[in-house]
Design an enzyme around this catalytic site. Structure first.
Site, short mmCIF file in Angstrom:
data_model
loop_
_atom_site.label_atom_id
_atom_site.label_comp_id
_atom_site.label_asym_id
_atom_site.label_seq_id
_atom_site.Cartn_x
_atom_site.Cartn_y
_atom_site.Cartn_z
N LYS A 111 21.24 42.11 42.91
CA LYS A 111 21.82 43.08 43.85
C LYS A 111 20.75 43.94 44.52
O LYS A 111 20.90 44.32 45.67
CB LYS A 111 22.88 43.94 43.15
CG LYS A 111 24.07 43.09 42.71
CD LYS A 111 25.38 43.83 42.68
CE LYS A 111 26.50 42.81 42.47
NZ LYS A 111 27.82 43.35 42.37
N LYS A 192 28.16 31.69 42.43
CA LYS A 192 29.51 32.10 41.99
C LYS A 192 30.31 32.72 43.14
O LYS A 192 29.74 33.30 44.07
CB LYS A 192 29.43 33.07 40.80
CG LYS A 192 28.91 34.45 41.12
CD LYS A 192 29.28 35.45 40.02
CE LYS A 192 29.13 36.86 40.59
NZ LYS A 192 29.97 37.87 40.05
N LYS A 195 32.84 38.94 45.45
CA LYS A 195 33.43 39.84 46.44
C LYS A 195 32.39 40.36 47.42
O LYS A 195 32.69 40.68 48.54
CB LYS A 195 33.97 41.13 45.83
CG LYS A 195 34.77 41.09 44.62
CD LYS A 195 35.50 42.45 44.50
CE LYS A 195 36.06 42.62 43.13
NZ LYS A 195 35.11 43.32 42.26
P1 ATP Z 1 30.79 40.92 42.95
O1 ATP Z 1 31.52 39.62 43.15
O2 ATP Z 1 30.83 41.84 44.11
O3 ATP Z 1 29.46 40.77 42.28
P2 ATP Z 1 32.35 41.02 40.77
O4 ATP Z 1 33.65 40.47 41.27
O5 ATP Z 1 31.41 40.17 39.99
O6 ATP Z 1 31.67 41.70 41.95
P3 ATP Z 1 33.74 42.90 39.12
O7 ATP Z 1 34.86 43.15 40.05
O8 ATP Z 1 33.31 44.11 38.39
O9 ATP Z 1 32.50 42.31 39.85
O10 ATP Z 1 34.14 41.75 38.10
C1 ATP Z 1 35.32 41.84 37.38
C2 ATP Z 1 35.41 40.68 36.43
O11 ATP Z 1 35.47 39.45 37.13
C3 ATP Z 1 34.21 40.58 35.47
O12 ATP Z 1 34.70 40.34 34.18
C4 ATP Z 1 33.44 39.38 35.98
O13 ATP Z 1 32.75 38.72 34.95
C5 ATP Z 1 34.55 38.52 36.54
N1 ATP Z 1 34.05 37.63 37.60
C6 ATP Z 1 33.47 37.98 38.76
N2 ATP Z 1 33.15 36.90 39.50
C7 ATP Z 1 33.54 35.81 38.77
C8 ATP Z 1 33.51 34.39 39.01
N3 ATP Z 1 33.02 33.87 40.11
N4 ATP Z 1 34.02 33.57 38.05
C9 ATP Z 1 34.56 34.08 36.91
N5 ATP Z 1 34.61 35.41 36.64
C10 ATP Z 1 34.13 36.27 37.55
#
Ligand code: ATP
Ligand code: LTN
Length: 327
Positions: A111, A192, A195
């Site tokens: 990040k 991955k 968001k």
């Molecule tokens: P960003 O995508 O902006 O990095 P994020 O979606 O990873 O944000 P959070 O919203 O805090 O961040 O994540 C919430 C949960 O979703 C966490 O438990 C994270 O491990 C899970 N998560 C995020 N992306 C994935 C993915 N691509 N596959 C599976 N789990 C995910």
């Protein structure tokens, strides 16, 4: 009864990775554990969000979680900023975690990337996360695969603190689902689904309309060899589709692959399964988002319950390090 805590950032629209990697498992966890789920609005401040967007997204995320089946009668749902102990404990833990440990966090490296001015909050982010978890004496932390390293750090901080100051914190374990822990971008299956990366065709939002889901699955990147098999290394695009299908059906993706010969047939069924899995959530979302005062009441009630638990743990940690209790 096991204690569970997990958190999610109000940093944008929820996608299938968040759903299968985390939120869906929270809904089943609340049935068998004493679960606390928090919208980590303080963590979202590490990104540059417009204040109105942060406010709207925090409430919207609460609506999505409720629509997904998080039930305030069965668990505690709250906003992180409503419980001041999170910030208080984070400082104490910052005085235990080291610069070297935080520098090794891959999420920070990703990040911070080539940003010119990297916020201190982005660097100390994992310590606030450790505080979130340790305040609730959580045994289990249901998260996606990308949070493994942060959980290891939390365990390290808890163990070090307990060794130095005496038994204070429960040392938690990450619970990571077998299928869906790492959902990949549909256009770039080597990274991955996320968001914070702008990839409209690669990301399926959990509130996406059926036609959008169909379109995105149809356009998902696969390969040219025409053989349906589950091979994450050699066929990452196809493996991702099979994983999504497996997550919907609760089946092993490899087993599913044996039932298909053509990519087109598989894609059609994956889209259908996703649409059906999300339909109830999408219907319930309308009800909650139309009644924000009720959502605020739920969050207030959640904050009262969360503060009760968190304040006791904070006091224990403050005493342990030698802060004088107020008379
Ligand atoms: P960003 O995508 O902006 O990095 P994020 O979606 O990873 O944000 P959070 O919203 O805090 O961040 O994540 C919430 C949960 O979703 C966490 O438990 C994270 O491990 C899970 N998560 C995020 N992306 C994935 C993915 N691509 N596959 C599976 N789990 C995910
Ligand atoms: N760091 C997590 C979000 C998060 C979290 C938590 C997850 C903040 N606090 C406590 C589990 C427990 C992320 O970026 N996905």
């Amino acid at each position: 009864m096991a204690r569970v805590l997990s958190g999610i950032q109000p940093s944008g629209d929820l996608h299938l990775g968040n759903y299968f990697g985390a939120v869906r498992n929270w809904v089943s966890d609340q049935e068998r554990t004493d679960a606390f789920f928090c919208v980590v609005d303080l963590h979202a401040l590490t990104q540059s969000l417009d204040p109105e967007d942060l406010r709207r997204q925090s409430l919207d995320l609460a609506c999505v979680l409720l629509a997904a089946g998080i039930d305030p009668e069965k668990c505690t749902l709250f906003l992180q900023s409503h419980v001041p102990s999170h910030q208080q404990l984070a400082w104490i833990l910052e005085c235990s975690a080291t610069f070297g440990e935080l520098k090794r966090m891959t999420q920070f490296k990703d990040k911070a990337g080539d940003q010119e001015a990297v916020r201190v909050g982005l660097f100390t982010y994992p310590v606030l996360m450790a505080a979130d978890i340790l305040l609730y004496d959580a045994n289990e932390v249901p998260v996606g695969d990308d949070q493994r390293q942060h959980l290891e750090l939390t365990r390290e901080i808890a163990n070090r603190f307990n060794n130095r100051y005496g038994q204070t914190f429960v040392v938690p374990t990450a619970t990571i689902p077998k299928v869906g822990a790492r959902v990949m971008d549909l256009q770039h299956p080597e990274r991955k689904m996320s968001k914070s990366v702008n990839s409209p065709l690669g990301t399926i939002g959990i509130l996406d309309k059926p036609v959008e889901i169909e379109k995105k699955i149809k356009k998902a990147v696969t390969d040219n060899d025409g053989i349906v098999s589950f091979d994450v290394e050699a066929k990452p695009g196809l493996a991702n589709l099979l994983t999504l299908f497996g997550a919907c059906l609760g089946e092993d993706p490899e087993e599913i692959s044996k039932r298909y010969e053509r990519y087109g047939d598989l894609k059609k069924d994956v889209a259908e399964a996703l649409i059906e899995s999300l339909r109830p959530l999408q219907e319930r979302y309308q009800t909650f988002s139309a009644d924000i005062p009720e959502v605020l009441r739920i969050l207030h009630h959640g904050a009262l319950k969360a503060r009760e638990v968190a304040e006791v743990t904070y006091q224990r940690a403050a005493d342990a390090v030698g802060l004088v209790s107020e008379a």
